[in-house]
Design an enzyme around this catalytic site. Structure first.
Site, short mmCIF file in Angstrom:
data_model
loop_
_atom_site.label_atom_id
_atom_site.label_comp_id
_atom_site.label_asym_id
_atom_site.label_seq_id
_atom_site.Cartn_x
_atom_site.Cartn_y
_atom_site.Cartn_z
CG HIS A 1 38.85 53.00 23.10
ND1 HIS A 1 37.81 52.05 23.08
CD2 HIS A 1 39.38 53.18 24.32
CE1 HIS A 1 37.70 51.87 24.62
NE2 HIS A 1 38.38 52.62 25.02
CD GLU B 1 38.83 50.60 17.35
OE1 GLU B 1 39.62 51.20 18.51
OE2 GLU B 1 38.18 49.47 17.45
CB CYS C 1 35.61 52.85 18.27
SG CYS C 1 36.99 53.05 19.98
CB CYS D 1 34.25 49.92 22.20
SG CYS D 1 34.34 51.57 22.40
#
Lengths: 155, 155
Positions: B51, B53, B84, B81
């Site tokens: 992801h 992040e 993260c 999410c």
């Protein structure tokens, strides 16, 4: 002791003995075979995301060359923290065996449970971490582009 | 539009346009300077943890050569999410600016909110993911070794 859990435990002892990170190990099994073993490397790599389960998932995904690990099982020497549990969820792993609990981890100074509590109600913990909304309308334009993208791969 | 958020948004548009992954971008700021930019690369790298992040945190930690990013701020084109957000917590980042919300993400097919719900009560969702306790006593021996380790670095 279960063979796969012993591998995870041995990784935990080996890695923490080396000073690579905390005493956490994980292995991932695909069709009865070990395809990834890892231990916590937060200290070794100066990477706050380098938990055993994260590294094992990344290795297993690399071995199988796919992000969907739904036909794999994970053994970890300690109950996953929310970061790792979410990664397990994204990887679609369906079964996780864990040794120590989050409370055992807290007893030796790794307070995963605090993150579990944090995630239930982040708004209560703004001293820890402030989440600030900014430019939502502009960012939604990027989502609209995705929505309209004809050749996108849904995952 | 905020300069740093625009960078995050541009990463999101660029990465998803390329087919690297979903439309998500993030940047990390240290003392007013951008030290890491990243976008979702789940499809490109076949890594379910890639992801925006997560990748930004790993880059920033590498740039600063430390896992403690408490003097950094993160800008992300979408609310993180739980994976993260937990990584942000572990990295000790104190301020996160986000564009779209988790509900906006669900609207385009990324149901982060389902993981938030899952994490509140994993025991309700055993069809999704079973967490099974195994060999706790044996694994506690590894924790005891850590507790007794004279030269350990606490983090």
């Amino acid at each position: 002791m279960n063979t796969f859990m012993k591998l995870a435990h041995d990784e935990a002892v080996h890695g923490s003995g080396n000073g690579d990170g905390g005493p956490f190990g994980a292995v991932i099994i695909h069709q009865g075979t070990v395809i990834a073993t890892a231990h916590n490397e937060v200290l070794k790599s100066n990477d706050p995301t380098a938990h055993a389960e994260m590294l094992a998932i990344r290795k297993a995904a690399s071995v199988l060359n796919r992000f969907d690990l739904s036909d794999c099982e994970l053994y970890t020497s300690c109950e996953p923290c929310p970061m790792c549990l979410s990664a397990i969820y994204w990887a679609r792993i369906k079964t996780v065996y864990y040794g120590c609990t989050r409370y055992d981890a807290a007893d030796i100074g790794f307070d995963d449970n605090a993150i579990y509590e944090y995630l239930k109600q982040p708004a209560l913990y703004t001293d820890t971490l402030k989440l600030i909304s900014l430019n939502r309308d502009e960012c939604l334009a990027g989502f609209q582009l995705w929505r309209d993208k004809a050749d996108k791969i849904i995952y």
